[in-house]
Design a protein around this motif. Structure first.
Motif, PDB file in Angstrom:
ATOM      1  N   ILE A 215      39.551   0.536  62.616  1.00  0.00           N
ATOM      2  CA  ILE A 215      38.473   0.875  63.531  1.00  0.00           C
ATOM      3  C   ILE A 215      39.110   1.238  64.860  1.00  0.00           C
ATOM      4  O   ILE A 215      39.817   0.428  65.471  1.00  0.00           O
ATOM      5  N   ALA A 216      38.894   2.485  65.274  1.00  0.00           N
ATOM      6  CA  ALA A 216      39.594   3.022  66.444  1.00  0.00           C
ATOM      7  C   ALA A 216      38.611   3.511  67.494  1.00  0.00           C
ATOM      8  O   ALA A 216      37.558   4.070  67.167  1.00  0.00           O
ATOM      9  N   ALA A 217      38.958   3.294  68.760  1.00  0.00           N
ATOM     10  CA  ALA A 217      38.193   3.882  69.850  1.00  0.00           C
ATOM     11  C   ALA A 217      38.319   5.404  69.784  1.00  0.00           C
ATOM     12  O   ALA A 217      39.340   5.933  69.337  1.00  0.00           O
ATOM     13  N   ASP A 218      37.273   6.090  70.206  1.00  0.00           N
ATOM     14  CA  ASP A 218      37.217   7.542  70.059  1.00  0.00           C
ATOM     15  C   ASP A 218      38.447   8.263  70.615  1.00  0.00           C
ATOM     16  O   ASP A 218      38.897   9.259  70.050  1.00  0.00           O
ATOM     17  N   CYS A 219      38.977   7.783  71.736  1.00  0.00           N
ATOM     18  CA  CYS A 219      40.037   8.516  72.433  1.00  0.00           C
ATOM     19  C   CYS A 219      41.429   8.292  71.850  1.00  0.00           C
ATOM     20  O   CYS A 219      42.362   9.024  72.191  1.00  0.00           O
ATOM     21  N   VAL A 269      42.408  -2.864  64.725  1.00  0.00           N
ATOM     22  CA  VAL A 269      41.576  -2.384  65.827  1.00  0.00           C
ATOM     23  C   VAL A 269      42.480  -1.666  66.822  1.00  0.00           C
ATOM     24  O   VAL A 269      43.416  -2.262  67.363  1.00  0.00           O
ATOM     25  N   MET A 270      42.210  -0.380  67.046  1.00  0.00           N
ATOM     26  CA  MET A 270      43.006   0.398  68.000  1.00  0.00           C
ATOM     27  C   MET A 270      42.159   0.747  69.209  1.00  0.00           C
ATOM     28  O   MET A 270      41.094   1.361  69.085  1.00  0.00           O
ATOM     29  N   MET A 271      42.643   0.353  70.395  1.00  0.00           N
ATOM     30  CA  MET A 271      41.903   0.541  71.638  1.00  0.00           C
ATOM     31  C   MET A 271      42.773   1.214  72.680  1.00  0.00           C
ATOM     32  O   MET A 271      44.000   1.070  72.665  1.00  0.00           O
ATOM     33  N   MET A 272      42.141   1.913  73.601  1.00  0.00           N
ATOM     34  CA  MET A 272      42.849   2.428  74.758  1.00  0.00           C
ATOM     35  C   MET A 272      43.034   1.302  75.775  1.00  0.00           C
ATOM     36  O   MET A 272      42.379   0.263  75.701  1.00  0.00           O
ATOM     37  N   ALA A 297      43.343  -9.710  61.098  1.00  0.00           N
ATOM     38  CA  ALA A 297      43.026  -8.624  62.025  1.00  0.00           C
ATOM     39  C   ALA A 297      44.206  -8.353  62.944  1.00  0.00           C
ATOM     40  O   ALA A 297      44.918  -9.274  63.353  1.00  0.00           O
ATOM     41  N   ARG A 298      44.365  -7.114  63.288  1.00  0.00           N
ATOM     42  CA  ARG A 298      45.479  -6.652  64.112  1.00  0.00           C
ATOM     43  C   ARG A 298      44.919  -5.854  65.292  1.00  0.00           C
ATOM     44  O   ARG A 298      44.013  -5.033  65.117  1.00  0.00           O
ATOM     45  N   ALA A 299      45.409  -6.097  66.483  1.00  0.00           N
ATOM     46  CA  ALA A 299      44.962  -5.389  67.683  1.00  0.00           C
ATOM     47  C   ALA A 299      46.095  -4.531  68.232  1.00  0.00           C
ATOM     48  O   ALA A 299      47.196  -5.031  68.477  1.00  0.00           O
ATOM     49  N   VAL A 300      45.808  -3.246  68.424  1.00  0.00           N
ATOM     50  CA  VAL A 300      46.795  -2.298  68.948  1.00  0.00           C
ATOM     51  C   VAL A 300      46.230  -1.668  70.214  1.00  0.00           C
ATOM     52  O   VAL A 300      45.113  -1.129  70.204  1.00  0.00           O
ATOM     53  N   ASP A 311      50.975  -4.568  70.047  1.00  0.00           N
ATOM     54  CA  ASP A 311      50.602  -4.487  68.637  1.00  0.00           C
ATOM     55  C   ASP A 311      50.826  -5.873  68.054  1.00  0.00           C
ATOM     56  O   ASP A 311      51.968  -6.316  67.883  1.00  0.00           O
ATOM     57  N   GLU A 312      49.717  -6.590  67.809  1.00  0.00           N
ATOM     58  CA  GLU A 312      49.863  -7.960  67.338  1.00  0.00           C
ATOM     59  C   GLU A 312      48.723  -8.359  66.411  1.00  0.00           C
ATOM     60  O   GLU A 312      47.601  -7.870  66.530  1.00  0.00           O
ATOM     61  N   TRP A 313      49.035  -9.257  65.499  1.00  0.00           N
ATOM     62  CA  TRP A 313      48.023  -9.843  64.618  1.00  0.00           C
ATOM     63  C   TRP A 313      47.338 -10.973  65.386  1.00  0.00           C
ATOM     64  O   TRP A 313      47.991 -11.717  66.123  1.00  0.00           O
TER      65      TRP A 313
END
Length: 314
Positions: A215-219, A269-272, A297-300, A311-313
């Motif tokens: 799940i990625a932010a639009d940008c 999860v990919m965020m700006m 879950a992983r946050a990038v 980049d971490e779980w």
């Protein structure tokens, strides 16, 4: 998600203010002769203020209160008048909640023509608490919003941000890295299904069953050059913008279905780096809390100039 939060009966409240200093989070203010909850964000629902109300005007109720939605809160709060809105925005500012502050002031500016008070006067009042001169387009803060990457900042130099115009929308110029054209064919897309926008996706689609969900932010895909090859490949995609999308409570429901029914394997999860993007992680956390299954879950976090900042779980 249901949680405990205080409720004030305005008919019983005399505005004595005895409860105010006993709210450890500073969420209560006496405004226009009544005690108001000026920030649901800071109310922990423990009710430390209740015993100090001589009129029994404060109770605890259980209601939908997560994830915190500044737009919904400010839209409801304007009915209580300008002074309540001012107190709320000051409260966010005092607690360095710049992302929510931007969302609230942006909503006020967009909807200003329909409000019974002057938005400029409200923003002037909030701005006046910091001692800075008024910026025509909103509130001038001499603090960088948390998480905002200032690529051009020199050591010791402070940059101001204008609230009401999100720091994430501040104009920046970058010099892209050179591309060495060693390929004779176009780079293939790694997208395996359609649609991908969260409002449009079917959470029970075969594309998500047993998949590794991204799940990625639009940008993100526009900033990160290696998005397809490094992150999208082998994953089922859904995209969203926590700042501009409306009705995002449905996103939480869909994510919960993906976890429980589609039985996704992992969530990335990919965020700006901009503050408003954090809402995407908040949605995922809420869905994970509501779901009966547990998934890793992983946050990038991606910088505006296309670098991986973390980049971490989780």
């Amino acid at each position: 998600m249901q949680r405990d939060i205080i409720r004030i009966d305005e008919e019983k409240c005399t505005g004595c203010g005895l409860c105010v200093p006993n709210c450890h989070e500073g969420a209560l203010r006496v405004i226009d002769g009544k005690v108001r909850l000026v920030s649901e964000l800071m109310c922990d629902g423990l009710g430390a203020c209740i015993g100090h109300c001589p009129e029994d005007a404060i109770t605890i109720e259980k209601r939908e209160a997560e994830p915190y939605d500044e737009i919904a809160v400010i839209a409801e709060m304007v009915n209580s008048g300008a002074n309540t809105v001012i107190a709320h925005l000051r409260h966010l500012k005092d607690h360095n909640e710049y992302g929510y502050l931007e969302e609230g002031t942006t909503w006020l500016e967009v909807n200003g023509k329909d409000l019974p008070f002057s938005v400029n006067e409200v923003l002037d009042a909030v701005n006046g608490t910091s001692g800075h001169q008024h910026a025509p387009s909103g509130i001038r803060l001499e603090h960088a919003a948390p998480g905002v990457h200032n690529a051009e900042a020199a050591p010791g130099v402070h940059h101001s941000h204008t609230i009401g115009s999100c720091p994430g929308s501040r104009e920046r110029l970058m010099t892209p890295a050179p591309v060495f054209d060693t390929l004779t064919a176009a780079i293939p897309s790694q997208l395996t299904h359609w649609p991908v926008q969260m409002h449009l996706v079917n959470p029970n689609s075969p594309a998500y069953r047993g998949a590794d969900l991204l799940i990625a932010a639009d940008c993100v895909a526009f900033s990160l050059g290696s998005f397809h090859s490094s992150f999208l490949k082998g994953r089922a995609l859904a995209i969203a913008c926590p700042k501009l999308d409306h009705g995002t409570e449905t996103y939480i429901d869909k994510l919960t279905i993906m976890i429980d029914n589609a039985r996704v394997n992992t969530i990335t999860v990919m965020m700006m780096e901009v503050p408003c993007c954090g809402g995407l992680m908040q949605m995922v956390r809420t869905a994970m809390a509501q779901a009966s299954r547990k998934v890793p879950a992983r946050a990038v976090i991606v910088s505006i100039d296309g670098k991986i900042l973390s980049d971490e779980w989780i």
